[in-house]
Design a protein around this motif. Structure first.
Motif, short mmCIF file in Angstrom:
data_model
loop_
_atom_site.label_atom_id
_atom_site.label_comp_id
_atom_site.label_asym_id
_atom_site.label_seq_id
_atom_site.Cartn_x
_atom_site.Cartn_y
_atom_site.Cartn_z
N THR A 130 3.65 1.51 -2.08
CA THR A 130 4.57 1.78 -3.48
C THR A 130 3.60 1.96 -4.57
OG1 THR A 130 6.34 0.93 -4.79
CG2 THR A 130 4.78 -0.77 -3.74
N ASN A 131 4.18 2.77 -5.37
CA ASN A 131 3.04 2.67 -6.70
C ASN A 131 3.73 2.11 -8.14
OD1 ASN A 131 5.36 4.48 -7.27
ND2 ASN A 131 3.99 6.36 -7.41
N GLN A 132 4.66 1.34 -7.65
CA GLN A 132 5.47 0.58 -8.90
C GLN A 132 6.12 -0.71 -8.26
OE1 GLN A 132 8.18 3.42 -10.58
NE2 GLN A 132 9.90 2.96 -8.98
N THR A 158 2.36 7.43 -1.37
CA THR A 158 3.61 7.26 -1.64
C THR A 158 4.52 8.74 -1.37
OG1 THR A 158 3.23 7.95 -3.93
CG2 THR A 158 3.46 5.70 -3.30
N ARG A 175 0.93 -1.25 -0.02
CA ARG A 175 0.09 0.06 0.24
C ARG A 175 0.87 1.24 0.14
NH1 ARG A 175 -5.34 -1.31 0.75
NH2 ARG A 175 -5.57 -3.58 0.90
N PHE A 195 -5.54 2.72 -3.55
CA PHE A 195 -4.87 3.90 -3.17
C PHE A 195 -3.54 3.54 -2.56
CE2 PHE A 195 -3.96 6.92 0.20
CZ PHE A 195 -3.27 8.16 -0.24
N GLN A 196 -2.48 4.05 -2.89
CA GLN A 196 -1.19 3.89 -2.39
C GLN A 196 -0.74 5.18 -1.95
OE1 GLN A 196 -1.19 2.85 -5.93
NE2 GLN A 196 -2.34 0.94 -5.17
N PRO A 237 2.49 -2.70 -6.10
CA PRO A 237 1.04 -1.96 -5.51
C PRO A 237 -0.13 -2.82 -5.51
CG PRO A 237 1.73 -1.08 -7.88
CD PRO A 237 2.93 -2.05 -7.25
#
Length: 468
Positions: A328-330, A362, A326, A359-360, A355
């Motif tokens: 990290t977006n990559q 970051t 939750r 919703f993450q 991810p």
């Protein structure tokens, strides 16, 4: 004022005992139609199966399923009526001579190799069921000699102690073993004899030394009641002085969260298990809780987050990965792991973080760590430590990242040890060292000053870092 329940009984339990993420083979099952995969034919898995790096042999047959552990000393019976239906592992057939065990809760993958016949050491006439201390010492010594991964790192010359077996007797057996395991200073090295009500934790003296490093006088922790009291004081300070008595918690009080000055979200992850009612719903219950946490973070509009795992003694690795996802977006490689196998190791298993969720978060995160942060909580630290938006504050973690491998001695006692090596994405190993902050962000978890002045220096430093 509403009390911030930091579940001190669980903190203490995990401080004194091993992580729940053990690699004793507790449960196995075949994949079911619920997964969209037809289970393999029953007779396809019948036979004798060796898990070489764990020292297990599993006999799957029509009448009963039998689990053994083996070492150079011989074979011991673990379970003679092994229930394959209750499972954290799904069995995948690779070919007629190989199975793969994929865990629902641990990160480890277990390789089963078919044996043509039952290992001679496990024939009924060879299995010893004895309390003879010399026989049990031989099994104990060989279990470590065959499977422990960190003799050099821990500075233990194990061969020097092989002949101690000639000195043991019924009266001194566990005293001798206790002296030996304390050499490791490894919280995942344990001995438990339920019949004699004996439990020995190799890392406990070192842990207590670290916890007491900045305490003096009446605040020094000498027994369980002292620990309970100071953890209660610490939790009350966090609840009252930083959260103003207002916070949320998941259904099982495994996480609590709230805002600090309406500007910073504070999330305390108290353990890496206990979100569900049983194995089957552990991760689904966790993700329901995390959905709520992430909604609250998003709705609050905060751009700063403190994640506190200083009270977290571990649990299961997949809880760590689900929570970490939750933030990290990559996708990125987080670490790798391998297990002791003979004189070498198994092939590296590379673990990535991807991810998850709608919703993450970051933006800026401070991760609070300390001496109680152990096992799966350290795996969580491995996942987060190299993310560009994460800063670690506090003390180094406990330094016990391996899953626990358990074997049974002929007298029925269980012995646990660290069998695996975790390395970060750059190849660094933190076993025995712990993962910690840069010098400028080093803050003790417990101190006289904090308790007397009703403050938390770790949170104070985290706020400073986030407000820079």
């Amino acid at each position: 004022m509403k009390s911030l329940n930091l579940k001190k009984e669980n903190v203490l339990r995990k401080a004194m005992k091993w992580s729940l993420c053990t690699l004793v083979i507790c449960f196995f099952s075949c994949k079911s139609d619920d997964d969209g995969i037809k289970p393999p034919p029953e007779d396809a898995t019948h036979g004798f199966w060796l898990i070489a790096d764990k020292g297990y042999i599993l006999d799957i047959n029509k009448k009963e399923n039998i689990l053994y552990n083996v070492s150079s000393a011989g074979c011991a019976l673990v379970e003679n009526d092994f229930d394959l239906e209750e499972s954290v592992y799904d069995i995948e057939i690779v070919n007629s001579n190989e199975l793969l065990g994929n865990s629902r809760l641990a990160l480890s993958k277990l390789k089963f190799t078919r044996l043509p016949d039952l290992d001679d050491r496990c024939l009924p006439e060879q299995i010893l069921n004895t309390k003879d201390p010399k026989v049990n010492f031989d099994y104990f010594w060989n279990f470590f000699n065959d499977h422990y991964a960190f003799f050099k790192l821990r500075g233990v010359h194990w061969a020097d102690y092989k002949n101690l077996g000639s000195t043991v007797n019924e009266a001194n057996f566990y005293d001798v073993l206790e002296d030996l395991v304390h050499l490791f200073k490894d919280r995942h090295v344990t001995i438990e004899d339920e019949e004699k009500d004996i439990y020995i934790a190799a890392g406990l003296p070192d842990l207590m030394e670290r916890l007491n490093a900045n305490l003096t006088g009446d605040l020094i922790i000498e027994e369980e009641d002292d620990f309970d009291l100071i953890i209660e004081q610490k939790s009350t300070i966090i609840a009252k002085e930083y959260l103003g008595g207002a916070f949320e918690a998941d259904a099982n009080d495994a996480m609590v969260w709230g805002t600090i000055n309406n500007d910073i979200m504070y999330l305390n992850i108290l353990e890496m298990d206990g979100f569900g009612t049983d194995i089957s719903n552990e991760l689904s219950s966790l993700n329901t809780a995390m959905d709520e946490v992430m909604r609250d973070i998003k709705m609050s509009g905060v751009s700063k987050l403190i994640i506190d795992i200083r009270f977290n003694g571990g649990g299961v690795d997949k809880v760590s990965s689900e929570i970490a996802s939750r933030f990290t977006n990559q996708e990125r490689v987080a670490f790798s792991k391998k297990a002791r196998l003979g004189d070498g190791f198994t092939k590296d298993q590379v673990i990535s973080l991807s991810p998850k969720g709608d919703f993450q978060f970051t933006q800026d995160i401070v991760l609070l760590t300390g001496p109680l942060t152990a096992s799966s909580a350290e795996i969580f630290t491995l996942y987060l430590k190299d993310l560009p938006h994460v800063t670690i504050v506090g003390e180094r973690t406990n330094g016990v990242l391996s899953d626990v491998l358990l074997h049974t001695l002929p007298n029925g006692a269980s012995v646990g040890l660290s069998n695996e090596i975790y390395s970060d994405s750059k190849g660094k190993v933190y076993e025995g060292l712990g993962i910690g902050p840069d010098t400028e962000n080093s803050v003790p978890f417990l101190s006289n000053d904090d308790i007397i002045n009703k403050k938390d220096s770790g949170i104070e430093r985290a706020i400073e870092v986030l407000n820079k």
